[in-house]
Design an enzyme around this catalytic site. Structure first.
Site, mmCIF file in Angstrom:
data_model
loop_
_atom_site.group_PDB
_atom_site.id
_atom_site.type_symbol
_atom_site.label_atom_id
_atom_site.label_comp_id
_atom_site.label_asym_id
_atom_site.label_seq_id
_atom_site.Cartn_x
_atom_site.Cartn_y
_atom_site.Cartn_z
ATOM 1 N N SER A 129 -10.734 0.270 -6.829
ATOM 2 C CA SER A 129 -10.343 1.621 -6.421
ATOM 3 C C SER A 129 -9.851 1.580 -4.983
ATOM 4 O O SER A 129 -10.050 0.590 -4.272
ATOM 5 C CB SER A 129 -11.525 2.584 -6.525
ATOM 6 O OG SER A 129 -12.397 2.438 -5.407
ATOM 7 N N ASP A 130 -9.214 2.652 -4.544
ATOM 8 C CA ASP A 130 -8.927 2.766 -3.122
ATOM 9 C C ASP A 130 -10.153 3.352 -2.423
ATOM 10 O O ASP A 130 -11.142 3.727 -3.062
ATOM 11 C CB ASP A 130 -7.678 3.621 -2.881
ATOM 12 C CG ASP A 130 -6.921 3.201 -1.625
ATOM 13 O OD1 ASP A 130 -7.570 2.689 -0.687
ATOM 14 O OD2 ASP A 130 -5.702 3.369 -1.579
ATOM 15 N N PHE A 131 -10.087 3.442 -1.119
ATOM 16 C CA PHE A 131 -11.222 3.801 -0.279
ATOM 17 C C PHE A 131 -11.729 5.203 -0.635
ATOM 18 O O PHE A 131 -11.054 6.195 -0.378
ATOM 19 C CB PHE A 131 -10.786 3.745 1.190
ATOM 20 C CG PHE A 131 -11.889 3.601 2.185
ATOM 21 C CD1 PHE A 131 -12.139 2.390 2.792
ATOM 22 C CD2 PHE A 131 -12.682 4.684 2.532
ATOM 23 C CE1 PHE A 131 -13.151 2.245 3.744
ATOM 24 C CE2 PHE A 131 -13.693 4.556 3.469
ATOM 25 C CZ PHE A 131 -13.936 3.329 4.077
ATOM 26 N N ASN A 132 -12.898 5.266 -1.271
ATOM 27 C CA ASN A 132 -13.561 6.522 -1.614
ATOM 28 C C ASN A 132 -12.809 7.331 -2.672
ATOM 29 O O ASN A 132 -13.133 8.492 -2.925
ATOM 30 C CB ASN A 132 -13.744 7.382 -0.347
ATOM 31 C CG ASN A 132 -14.837 8.416 -0.490
ATOM 32 O OD1 ASN A 132 -15.944 8.097 -0.937
ATOM 33 N ND2 ASN A 132 -14.555 9.655 -0.124
ATOM 34 N N PHE B 129 -4.525 6.615 -4.736
ATOM 35 C CA PHE B 129 -5.217 7.883 -4.490
ATOM 36 C C PHE B 129 -4.638 9.015 -5.337
ATOM 37 O O PHE B 129 -5.294 10.024 -5.567
ATOM 38 C CB PHE B 129 -5.039 8.306 -3.019
ATOM 39 C CG PHE B 129 -5.830 7.534 -2.023
ATOM 40 C CD1 PHE B 129 -7.204 7.683 -1.922
ATOM 41 C CD2 PHE B 129 -5.201 6.673 -1.142
ATOM 42 C CE1 PHE B 129 -7.930 6.993 -0.970
ATOM 43 C CE2 PHE B 129 -5.913 5.975 -0.179
ATOM 44 C CZ PHE B 129 -7.288 6.135 -0.099
#
Length: 732
Positions: free
Chosen positions: A267-270, A236
């Site tokens: 990717s990470d979450f969102n 992030f």
């Protein structure tokens, strides 16, 4: 380069499949849906997930764990979509699936790579039965700030220790061949520097100097790549002004081009959308462009790729071949996992909940427990103990004993400390009394009722279980103050006034500030969050069935003001003078020199990296080297004798550190380069040999090159980072 006919056949199959795909189907492979969150599928007018899968507009799924639903969605993908491309089902499985092992920081405290690998293999076996084939683990961020909640998920403060556990856990998850139905694709995260978040707050900026990035935070990821990790997750964090989701310099140039990583990057979450909030991208279109140019293959949950990549191709910002590269890597992972031939989970292992699995969880928990204080060898508890009182809500909390990220844990497999000691006391005819006193570990302390006071007074020992509940650490669970919640601290103080024979067991996901615990306890056992079998492990240690052998993977501060504090810091121009450890924390004293120190606290950690007590004592002697002058291609061979001079058979962790005395840039005071955990019987002497390549001494020099510089070195061998024997040697 393709190495054999099998590789050529796989490549031809994947290229043929890509040739048949529409651009929307390709972007579908690059989209990971979250069934649990369902994250408004704006691009498809809120079509439900089954429709997305049927159209080929989803390539992987996060957070679906029900086996029947997984089979249902996989059937739609394979039998109803146009091209029949299987889904990959993913989950944050951090330290166990149904059977929960100690948190990763506790596993690092075991210094036992073999047990960590076995635990990961058991986790893979359980998860794949449900149809899950991808875990977002291990977290290999070097963590030096215990205020950060996710310190629990990693393997401590040292790059070498983290790298060693990273490789072991990857081997455990993935096995010898990803196509094995019980193989779980690993994901090393969070690339890179996420743990250096400013102030210890999650999702904050990470200002890391380039040399520190190269020498401390990147090595575990390079070790993962060398171990064959299937996937890597971008963090992030904003690293020196550039969010990792769009960091082309590190994701593309370093990870892909220099390290030749050809696995999947997710990717990470969102996190791709969050680059807009970070002020790095104007909108979703720019976010999609920067992420795909950085060669992030899969966007987790958010829809920037689905919404904007096709238009970016039409406008000439990117070439279709860049999309094809991403899709090729995704399909290659699915092929390696055997999903095209066997998309459904047909595993039906009868060994689940086996004695072998439970024993691994028990042994790993036992070896992760750290004895920090033991006045007058009070532990192990003696045979003449006739009455015990157990206090604290954590003593009988199954959920809190499992720790963070244990949402899939089978609570019926958890043996709490109270359950375990109750069973033991019944067998041994020991009187046992239990009172939680506090309903949970966060509430205020008021009083202890008269009945419990009398039990405490009459007990031979009072065992108090204090610490953090499972939701006080993990993602987004950061703390500014690391002491016990005030209610527990006051409760412990009151108990110690009634009975001085207090053994305190600490359940926590990070180093806590524990001076109040130490002052009110005869013995202190740091148990972390020890997992399903943790209660039995604590009982075994307290009664001497096992000797404590855990060693700290992270330094313990005396106060939050010392953070970050870690053993491998650089030398000072004005090193602090040695003060008596008896200086009371918080009391002011006059400076006795113009040196690097605090007025109100000792500069040293409360407990150093590598520290831990045992029920016996070990004596180190006769350190020898194979050579005093070495070439760059040599290995330094270090010999040491270790004798168990006590009366208890036990494990010892022998630690080897190196000091590069003078460099073109300042160098750490010590760096861990080798370790071994050895079982030594009482009065036994073992001679150990460590072979350390000189090339492992490389660092980033003044010109930015990764080199070994000739000159004077020291090797240190001992039981922790401060108590060591040493010898000098030279590299020419």
């Amino acid at each position: 380069m393709l190495s054999n006919n099998k590789d050529i056949e796989e490549s031809n199959f994947i290229d043929s499949l890509i040739g048949k795909m529409t651009i929307r189907e390709k972007l579908g492979q690059m989209y990971q849906i979250c069934i649990e969150a369902n994250n408004e599928n704006v691009a498809f007018n809120l079509e439900d997930d089954r429709s997305l899968v049927k159209k080929g507009f989803a390539g992987s799924v996060i957070n679906l764990v029900d086996r029947n639903l997984i089979q249902e969605y996989q059937k739609i993908a394979v039998e109803e979509s146009r091209l029949g491309i299987p889904l990959i089902f993913a989950r944050d499985i951090i330290h166990g699936f149904n059977l929960i092992f100690p948190i990763p920081l506790a596993q690092a405290a075991s210094w036992n790579l073999e047990l960590a690998e076995k635990a990961a293999a058991i986790t893979a076996k359980e998860a794949t039965i449900c149809g899950i084939r991808w875990t977002f683990s291990p977290m290999i961020d070097v963590s030096r700030n215990p205020k950060w909640g996710r310190v629990a998920e990693g393997y401590g403060e040292d790059a070498f220790l983290v790298s060693s556990f990273a490789q072991a856990v990857i081997r455990g998850y993935q096995g010898e061949n990803l196509s094995d139905p019980s193989s779980l694709a690993a994901c090393s995260k969070h690339f890179v520097g996420y743990s250096a978040t400013e102030d210890g707050r999650d999702y904050n900026v990470t200002p890391i100097p380039p040399r520190e990035l190269n020498d401390v935070y990147l090595p575990p990821f390079l070790s993962s790549v060398k171990a064959g990790v299937a996937t890597i997750m971008a963090g992030f964090n904003d690293l020196d002004g550039i969010p990792m989701s769009g960091n082309k310099e590190l994701l593309k140039k370093l990870l892909r081009d220099e390290w030749n990583f050809d696995g999947v990057v997710v990717s990470d979450f969102n996190s791709i959308t969050e680059m807009i909030f970070q002020g790095f991208c104007q909108d979703g279109k720019e976010a999609a462009l920067k992420s795909i140019e950085s060669e992030i293959d899969i966007e987790m949950v958010s829809l920037n790729y689905m919404n904007f990549i096709e238009k970016l191709i039409e406008e000439g910002y990117i070439d279709t071949e860049l999309v094809n590269k991403c899709v090729r890597r995704i399909l290659n992972l699915k092929h390696k996992l055997g999903l095209f031939k066997n998309p459904y989970s047909n595993n039906n292992f009868t060994e689940i909940n086996s004695d072998f699995d439970n024993n691994v969880a028990l042994e790993l928990a036992e070896q992760s427990l750290i004895l920090l204080k033991n006045n007058a060898s009070f532990l192990p508890l003696k045979d003449d103990v006739q009455k015990i009182t157990v206090i604290g809500p954590l003593a009988d909390s199954k959920i809190d004993q499992m720790g963070c990220w244990s949402m899939d844990g089978d609570i019926d497999r958890v043996v709490t400390f109270y359950e375990s000691i109750k069973s033991y006391c019944l067998e041994q005819n020991i009187e046992l009394y239990y009172d939680s006193i506090l309903p949970d570990c966060r509430v205020s302390f008021e009083t202890i009722d008269d009945v419990t006071v009398e039990h405490i007074r009459r007990s031979d020992v009072v065992i108090v279980v204090v610490g953090e509940d499972s939701l006080m650490n993990g993602e987004k669970h950061c703390r500014a103050y690391l002491s016990l919640p005030l209610g527990q601290s006051k409760m412990l103080e009151k108990i110690a006034e009634i009975n001085k024979n207090v053994v305190t067991v600490v359940y926590a996901g990070r180093p806590l500030i524990i001076k109040d615990i130490l002052s009110n306890s005869t013995s202190v056992l740091y148990a972390w969050h020890p997992g399903s079998m943790g209660g039995k492990a604590v009982t075994n240690i307290l009664f001497g069935k096992s000797s404590p052998s855990g060693r700290l993977p992270i330094s313990f501060p005396r106060a939050e003001g010392q953070i970050p504090i870690y053993y491998s810091h650089k030398n000072y121009g004005r090193p602090p003078l040695e003060r008596p450890i008896s200086v009371n924390d918080g009391d002011f004293h006059n400076s006795i020199g113009w040196t690097s120190e605090y007025l109100d606290i000792n500069h040293k950690p409360l407990f150093p990296f590598g520290y831990g007590m045992s029920y016996t004592k070990f004596e180190y002697s006769e350190i020898k080297l194979n050579k005093i002058i070495l070439d760059i291609d040599d290995s330094l061979e270090v010999y040491i004798n270790v004798k168990n001079v006590g009366s208890v058979d036990s494990y010892e962790v022998i630690q080897v550190y190196i000091t590069d005395v003078v460099g073109s840039v300042t160098r750490p005071q010590k760096e861990l380069k080798a370790f071994e955990k050895v079982f030594i019987k009482q009065e036994e002497i073992v001679q150990l040999k460590f072979s350390i390549p000189v090339k492992s001494f490389k660092f980033t020099d003044i010109n930015g090159d990764f080199v070994v510089e000739p000159g004077q070195f020291k090797v240190w061998v001992g039981s922790n980072s401060e108590e060591c024997l040493n010898m000098e040697f030279y590299v020419k």
